[in-house]
Scaffold this motif. Structure first.
Motif, PDB file in Angstrom:
ATOM      1  N   THR A 161      32.293  47.856  29.699  1.00 36.18           N
ATOM      2  CA  THR A 161      33.061  48.767  28.840  1.00 36.18           C
ATOM      3  C   THR A 161      34.558  48.658  29.094  1.00 36.18           C
ATOM      4  O   THR A 161      35.363  48.982  28.221  1.00 36.18           O
ATOM      5  CB  THR A 161      32.595  50.217  29.037  1.00 36.18           C
ATOM      6  N   ILE A 162      34.946  48.196  30.276  1.00 34.77           N
ATOM      7  CA  ILE A 162      36.366  47.969  30.564  1.00 34.77           C
ATOM      8  C   ILE A 162      36.929  46.905  29.620  1.00 34.77           C
ATOM      9  O   ILE A 162      38.054  47.034  29.118  1.00 34.77           O
ATOM     10  CB  ILE A 162      36.568  47.542  32.030  1.00 34.77           C
ATOM     11  N   GLY A 163      36.147  45.861  29.370  1.00 34.05           N
ATOM     12  CA  GLY A 163      36.587  44.807  28.468  1.00 34.05           C
ATOM     13  C   GLY A 163      36.839  45.330  27.066  1.00 34.05           C
ATOM     14  O   GLY A 163      37.843  44.982  26.420  1.00 34.05           O
ATOM     15  N   LEU A 164      35.934  46.181  26.565  1.00 32.53           N
ATOM     16  CA  LEU A 164      36.124  46.764  25.231  1.00 32.53           C
ATOM     17  C   LEU A 164      37.385  47.626  25.188  1.00 32.53           C
ATOM     18  O   LEU A 164      38.123  47.613  24.187  1.00 32.53           O
ATOM     19  CB  LEU A 164      34.901  47.593  24.839  1.00 32.53           C
ATOM     20  N   GLU A 165      37.635  48.371  26.253  1.00 33.40           N
ATOM     21  CA  GLU A 165      38.834  49.206  26.299  1.00 33.40           C
ATOM     22  C   GLU A 165      40.104  48.369  26.264  1.00 33.40           C
ATOM     23  O   GLU A 165      41.068  48.701  25.564  1.00 33.40           O
ATOM     24  CB  GLU A 165      38.821  50.087  27.549  1.00 33.40           C
ATOM     25  N   ILE A 166      40.123  47.287  27.025  1.00 31.55           N
ATOM     26  CA  ILE A 166      41.321  46.432  27.055  1.00 31.55           C
ATOM     27  C   ILE A 166      41.602  45.870  25.662  1.00 31.55           C
ATOM     28  O   ILE A 166      42.749  45.873  25.192  1.00 31.55           O
ATOM     29  CB  ILE A 166      41.153  45.293  28.082  1.00 31.55           C
ATOM     30  N   THR A 191      31.348  39.140  29.142  1.00 32.01           N
ATOM     31  CA  THR A 191      30.370  39.244  28.065  1.00 32.01           C
ATOM     32  C   THR A 191      30.945  39.997  26.875  1.00 32.01           C
ATOM     33  O   THR A 191      30.828  39.562  25.721  1.00 32.01           O
ATOM     34  CB  THR A 191      29.095  39.941  28.561  1.00 32.01           C
ATOM     35  N   ALA A 192      31.579  41.138  27.159  1.00 33.26           N
ATOM     36  CA  ALA A 192      32.145  41.954  26.089  1.00 33.26           C
ATOM     37  C   ALA A 192      33.303  41.247  25.396  1.00 33.26           C
ATOM     38  O   ALA A 192      33.364  41.174  24.167  1.00 33.26           O
ATOM     39  CB  ALA A 192      32.602  43.298  26.656  1.00 33.26           C
ATOM     40  N   VAL A 193      34.224  40.724  26.182  1.00 30.07           N
ATOM     41  CA  VAL A 193      35.444  40.140  25.629  1.00 30.07           C
ATOM     42  C   VAL A 193      35.150  38.873  24.834  1.00 30.07           C
ATOM     43  O   VAL A 193      35.627  38.694  23.703  1.00 30.07           O
ATOM     44  CB  VAL A 193      36.463  39.857  26.757  1.00 30.07           C
ATOM     45  N   LYS A 194      34.358  37.984  25.392  1.00 36.92           N
ATOM     46  CA  LYS A 194      34.078  36.724  24.707  1.00 36.92           C
ATOM     47  C   LYS A 194      33.236  36.929  23.445  1.00 36.92           C
ATOM     48  O   LYS A 194      33.295  36.129  22.509  1.00 36.92           O
ATOM     49  CB  LYS A 194      33.378  35.759  25.651  1.00 36.92           C
ATOM     50  N   SER A 195      32.456  38.021  23.409  1.00 31.99           N
ATOM     51  CA  SER A 195      31.649  38.302  22.224  1.00 31.99           C
ATOM     52  C   SER A 195      32.498  38.832  21.075  1.00 31.99           C
ATOM     53  O   SER A 195      32.172  38.616  19.905  1.00 31.99           O
ATOM     54  CB  SER A 195      30.551  39.321  22.562  1.00 31.99           C
ATOM     55  N   VAL A 196      33.579  39.527  21.412  1.00 33.44           N
ATOM     56  CA  VAL A 196      34.459  40.113  20.401  1.00 33.44           C
ATOM     57  C   VAL A 196      35.651  39.210  20.105  1.00 33.44           C
ATOM     58  O   VAL A 196      36.046  39.025  18.947  1.00 33.44           O
ATOM     59  CB  VAL A 196      34.959  41.504  20.853  1.00 33.44           C
ATOM     60  N   ALA A 197      36.253  38.644  21.147  1.00 30.79           N
ATOM     61  CA  ALA A 197      37.478  37.846  21.011  1.00 30.79           C
ATOM     62  C   ALA A 197      37.357  36.590  21.866  1.00 30.79           C
ATOM     63  O   ALA A 197      37.919  36.514  22.963  1.00 30.79           O
ATOM     64  CB  ALA A 197      38.691  38.678  21.433  1.00 30.79           C
ATOM     65  N   PRO A 198      36.616  35.594  21.400  1.00 32.38           N
ATOM     66  CA  PRO A 198      36.344  34.410  22.227  1.00 32.38           C
ATOM     67  C   PRO A 198      37.582  33.616  22.619  1.00 32.38           C
ATOM     68  O   PRO A 198      37.524  32.819  23.567  1.00 32.38           O
ATOM     69  CB  PRO A 198      35.410  33.571  21.339  1.00 32.38           C
ATOM     70  N   HIS A 199      38.705  33.838  21.927  1.00 29.58           N
ATOM     71  CA  HIS A 199      39.942  33.122  22.264  1.00 29.58           C
ATOM     72  C   HIS A 199      40.615  33.672  23.515  1.00 29.58           C
ATOM     73  O   HIS A 199      41.472  33.005  24.101  1.00 29.58           O
ATOM     74  CB  HIS A 199      40.930  33.202  21.091  1.00 29.58           C
ATOM     75  N   VAL A 200      40.267  34.884  23.928  1.00 32.48           N
ATOM     76  CA  VAL A 200      40.876  35.497  25.113  1.00 32.48           C
ATOM     77  C   VAL A 200      40.305  34.840  26.367  1.00 32.48           C
ATOM     78  O   VAL A 200      39.083  34.759  26.545  1.00 32.48           O
ATOM     79  CB  VAL A 200      40.631  37.019  25.149  1.00 32.48           C
ATOM     80  N   LYS A 201      41.184  34.384  27.241  1.00 36.72           N
ATOM     81  CA  LYS A 201      40.756  33.775  28.494  1.00 36.72           C
ATOM     82  C   LYS A 201      40.318  34.857  29.484  1.00 36.72           C
ATOM     83  O   LYS A 201      40.972  35.904  29.596  1.00 36.72           O
ATOM     84  CB  LYS A 201      41.882  32.947  29.109  1.00 36.72           C
ATOM     85  N   VAL A 202      39.238  34.602  30.180  1.00 40.73           N
ATOM     86  CA  VAL A 202      38.768  35.519  31.223  1.00 40.73           C
ATOM     87  C   VAL A 202      38.655  34.737  32.523  1.00 40.73           C
ATOM     88  O   VAL A 202      37.918  33.750  32.605  1.00 40.73           O
ATOM     89  CB  VAL A 202      37.415  36.151  30.863  1.00 40.73           C
ATOM     90  N   TYR A 203      39.410  35.184  33.536  1.00 37.27           N
ATOM     91  CA  TYR A 203      39.431  34.508  34.836  1.00 37.27           C
ATOM     92  C   TYR A 203      38.911  35.456  35.915  1.00 37.27           C
ATOM     93  O   TYR A 203      39.125  36.673  35.857  1.00 37.27           O
ATOM     94  CB  TYR A 203      40.849  34.087  35.205  1.00 37.27           C
TER      95      TYR A 203
END
Length: 404
Positions: A161-166, A191-203
């Protein structure tokens, strides 16, 4: 929710369950850290979350998914501290019993806080993995539901849920940097971020002394380490999650490691420059950004995952940081044993504007020649250059000065 997978729908469902249970924490741009990193840095302040850590999200979501029968038997968990408080609070809210197994070296503040939420605390083992083994044993004895610290789909979804908030707070975010222990936080956010905005890098970022998920990611297979030694006790994990590993392999762009010295320096910087308290695990993402590990991209968010740091650790970090930055030095010298010599020596300290924090003047000792005294001093100086100028001046004046 499938047994071994977490989806965007699971994270969205968790978000609905947690409404009113957890805070939507701020995402703040930091001018000072942006200048230091060379690109815009944002801080996702989970250290301002209830219980002082993100862990309450996953724990509460997991507990809310339990059946009435499961809740009647209570819950049990293993934790270095933050997951403990999250489970304790979630169980208290649900009116069920919670037993938490914590490593024997867990920070006292976290132990007491966990008890304060009504949980029974059992201290066992030196690191999280040993506490986890004891929790599994107790679970079999009691029939309580084990709320895993990271390798549980409901826990992972709650952290996501943190990813959705960001994404909601900064729709044009470019990358997100996340601490890793067992991988629940990183797996959920990715999981959240790449499902909604796959262009956002997650490290992801791990401590160099506890690099199990880093090794797993780069080896392409699950890897555990024989030990996990780091000041970031919340991510000192030898065996990363297997569910989390699969999700991280699928969604995470890369994982980096940083040294404990960089983590400590970042904790000190956060206290001094932005008046913010972070524990080691909370500061590690920002540490990687400030020390050049993370690829530069404007609007990069560091998840400050928690602020529950032991006061004794704060003291050690401050002392260590002052020494490393040249703002605190310890020196040893010998003086002729006659009136006025100590005052003459101190006059040089005064002339070069250093501040005496501690002084020990010894007139007799096993290895001290007759007619000499030994002086040990702790001094506050402005930086390395100031300290070097002072020491050089003392040596030019004829004093044999040794830095300790």
């Amino acid at each position: 929710m499938t047994k071994d997978q977490v989806t965007l729908k699971d994270v969205e469902a968790a978000s609905k369950r947690l409404a009113g249970v957890v805070h939507k924490t701020p995402l703040e741009s930091s001018h000072i850290f942006s200048e230091m990193a060379g690109y815009e840095v944002l801080l996702k302040l989970e250290n301002m979350q209830r219980t002082g850590s993100f862990k309450v999200r996953g724990a509460s979501n997991c507990i809310q998914t339990l059946t009435k029968e499961q809740q009647a038997h209570g819950v049990i968990a293993a934790s270095a501290g933050n997951h403990a408080q999250g489970v304790a609070l979630g169980a208290q809210a649900a009116g069920i019993k919670a037993t938490i197994v914590m490593p024997e070296g867990a920070p006292l503040a976290k132990v007491e806080a966990t008890k304060g939420y009504g949980a029974e605390v059992v201290l066992k083992g030196g690191v999280y993995d040993e506490a986890s083994a004891e929790a599994v044993r107790l679970q079999k004895e009691t029939g309580a539901t084990l709320v895993h610290a990271f390798d549980d789909p409901a826990v992972i979804a709650g952290q996501g849920t943190i990813g959705l908030e960001i994404l909601e707070q900064c729709p044009d975010i470019r990358s997100i940097v996340v601490p890793i222990g067992g991988g629940g936080l990183l797996a959920g956010i990715a999981t959240a971020v790449k499902s909604v905005a796959p262009h956002v890098k997650v490290y992801g970022v791990q401590a160099s002394g506890a690099p199990a998920m880093y090794l797993s990611k780069h080896a392409g297979k699950w890897v555990e380490t024989p030990e996990a030694q780091t000041i970031a006790d919340g991510i000192a994990v030898k065996s990363p999650g297997k569910i989390t590993f699969d999700l991280i392999q699928k969604y995470v762009d890369d994982i980096f490691v940083v040294k404990d010295d960089d983590i400590a320096a970042t904790i000190l910087l956060m206290m001094e420059r932005v008046k913010m308290i972070s524990e080691g695990a909370g500061a590690i993402g920002l540490a990687a950004m400030l020390h050049g590990n993370i690829p530069h991209a404007d609007k990069t968010a560091a998840v400050i995952s928690g602020g529950n740091i032991d006061v004794n650790m704060i003291s050690r970090i401050i002392e260590n940081g002052l020494v490393k930055s040249g703002r605190r030095i310890k020196l040893l010298t010998h003086l002729t044993d006659r009136p006025g010599e100590l005052r003459r020596f101190v006059s040089y300290i005064e002339e070069y504007k250093a501040n005496i924090v501690y002084v020990y003047h010894e007139h007799a000792g096993r290895n001290l020649p007759i007619g000499q005294t030994q002086v040990e001093m702790d001094l506050e100086t402005r930086d390395h250059a100031h300290a070097e100028i002072l020491v050089a001046a003392l040596r030019r004046a004829g004093y044999r000065v040794e830095l300790l």
